[in-house]
Design a protein around this motif. Structure first.
Motif, PDB file in Angstrom:
ATOM      1  N   LYS A   1       4.484   5.868  -2.510  1.00  0.00           N
ATOM      2  CA  LYS A   1       4.865   5.965  -1.094  1.00  0.00           C
ATOM      3  C   LYS A   1       3.780   5.436  -0.168  1.00  0.00           C
ATOM      4  O   LYS A   1       4.067   5.077   0.977  1.00  0.00           O
ATOM      5  CB  LYS A   1       5.193   7.413  -0.738  1.00  0.00           C
ATOM      6  N   SER A   2       2.559   5.397  -0.642  1.00  0.00           N
ATOM      7  CA  SER A   2       1.454   4.931   0.202  1.00  0.00           C
ATOM      8  C   SER A   2       1.339   3.408   0.231  1.00  0.00           C
ATOM      9  O   SER A   2       0.562   2.865   1.024  1.00  0.00           O
ATOM     10  CB  SER A   2       0.134   5.533  -0.278  1.00  0.00           C
ATOM     11  N   ARG A   3       2.111   2.708  -0.594  1.00  0.00           N
ATOM     12  CA  ARG A   3       2.024   1.255  -0.642  1.00  0.00           C
ATOM     13  C   ARG A   3       2.681   0.635   0.600  1.00  0.00           C
ATOM     14  O   ARG A   3       3.711   1.137   1.082  1.00  0.00           O
ATOM     15  CB  ARG A   3       2.678   0.711  -1.915  1.00  0.00           C
ATOM     16  N   PRO A   4       2.127  -0.464   1.123  1.00  0.00           N
ATOM     17  CA  PRO A   4       2.714  -1.113   2.300  1.00  0.00           C
ATOM     18  C   PRO A   4       4.189  -1.491   2.116  1.00  0.00           C
ATOM     19  O   PRO A   4       4.962  -1.435   3.074  1.00  0.00           O
ATOM     20  CB  PRO A   4       1.838  -2.355   2.488  1.00  0.00           C
ATOM     21  N   SER A   5       4.580  -1.858   0.902  1.00  0.00           N
ATOM     22  CA  SER A   5       5.971  -2.254   0.670  1.00  0.00           C
ATOM     23  C   SER A   5       6.939  -1.097   0.874  1.00  0.00           C
ATOM     24  O   SER A   5       8.129  -1.310   1.150  1.00  0.00           O
ATOM     25  CB  SER A   5       6.134  -2.817  -0.750  1.00  0.00           C
ATOM     26  N   PHE A   6       6.440   0.139   0.709  1.00  0.00           N
ATOM     27  CA  PHE A   6       7.305   1.312   0.775  1.00  0.00           C
ATOM     28  C   PHE A   6       7.414   1.880   2.186  1.00  0.00           C
ATOM     29  O   PHE A   6       8.393   2.542   2.515  1.00  0.00           O
ATOM     30  CB  PHE A   6       6.770   2.394  -0.172  1.00  0.00           C
ATOM     31  N   ARG A   7       6.415   1.634   3.019  1.00  0.00           N
ATOM     32  CA  ARG A   7       6.356   2.303   4.323  1.00  0.00           C
ATOM     33  C   ARG A   7       7.571   2.068   5.205  1.00  0.00           C
ATOM     34  O   ARG A   7       8.025   3.001   5.891  1.00  0.00           O
ATOM     35  CB  ARG A   7       5.069   1.893   5.044  1.00  0.00           C
TER      36      ARG A   7
END
Length: 223
Positions: free
Chosen positions: A196-202
């Motif tokens: 969830k902390s990955r930029p793709s997920f935000r």
């Protein structure tokens, strides 16, 4: 520019969005509600299902999340997600199928039917028995994920892969609909928090469906 026809709570659309985000492929979102698909959309994909990707300049139309994923794996070198030797690539594809088919059928699809379709389209109350069964089956899937994470750095092996993207996409929809009980699943919860902390997920964490609101923990990184 690619155009992605998608629905916010379609896990297969989310999987493609995560892949494109990891690979740095720019795209424009076009919403297509599954209960009101247009004739134009059926012309793009006779199956009438999201996701569909269109590149007008190239006159290219891609349908089905696995076909779309394979296309970008073959055409974009950045962030390979079906990687490693042949045995590892086979394991990645096995797990993608597990989440796309089994997890979706057992957990995500019943939750979408009971907590989204019945509320927005049918104007009916959800069937509590169906919800309980979906949550029971979710525990079994999370138990298996716990085991995978205990034995590997990522779900399919030493690096993040399409298996992780497929799992995160399904879980994110189920979690939005309140169908995930994280108690007893510390390994998977930790993996999901990292994801969830990955930029793709935000971007997924900020989107909201009209009428349907997620649990308070949905957008929190440390769940």
């Amino acid at each position: 520019m690619w155009r992605l026809y998608q629905f916010p709570l379609c896990p297969f659309s989310r999987k493609v969005r995560l892949l494109l985000g990891e690979k740095g492929v720019p795209f424009e979102l076009v919403r297509e509600d599954p209960w009101a698909a247009s004739d134009m959309f059926f012309n793009l994909n006779p199956a009438g299902r999201t996701p569909v990707m269109v590149h007008a300049e190239q006159e290219l139309v891609l349908s089905d999340s696995r076909a779309i994923s394979e296309y970008f794996e073959e055409t974009v070198d950045a962030a390979p997600m079906i990687n490693g030797p042949a045995a590892n690539r086979a394991e990645i594809r096995r797990l993608v199928a597990l989440f796309d088919e089994n997890f979706y059928a057992d957990v995500t699809a019943p939750l979408l039917s009971e907590r989204m379709k019945k509320r927005i389209v049918l104007r009916e109350p959800p069937d509590s028995r169906m919800l309980r069964e979906a949550m029971r089956l979710a525990h079994g899937h999370l138990d298996y994920m716990d085991w995978l994470i205990d034995t590997r750095p990522w779900l399919a092996g030493p690096t993040m892969s399409m298996a992780d993207l497929a799992a995160a996409a399904q879980i994110s929809v189920a979690d939005y609909l309140g169908g995930i009980d994280w108690s007893g699943h510390e390994q998977t919860r930790g993996w999901y928090s990292v994801f969830k902390s990955r930029p793709s997920f935000r971007p997924l964490l900020t989107e909201r469906m009209e009428v349907i609101r997620p649990p308070a923990h949905y957008a929190e990184i440390d769940i």
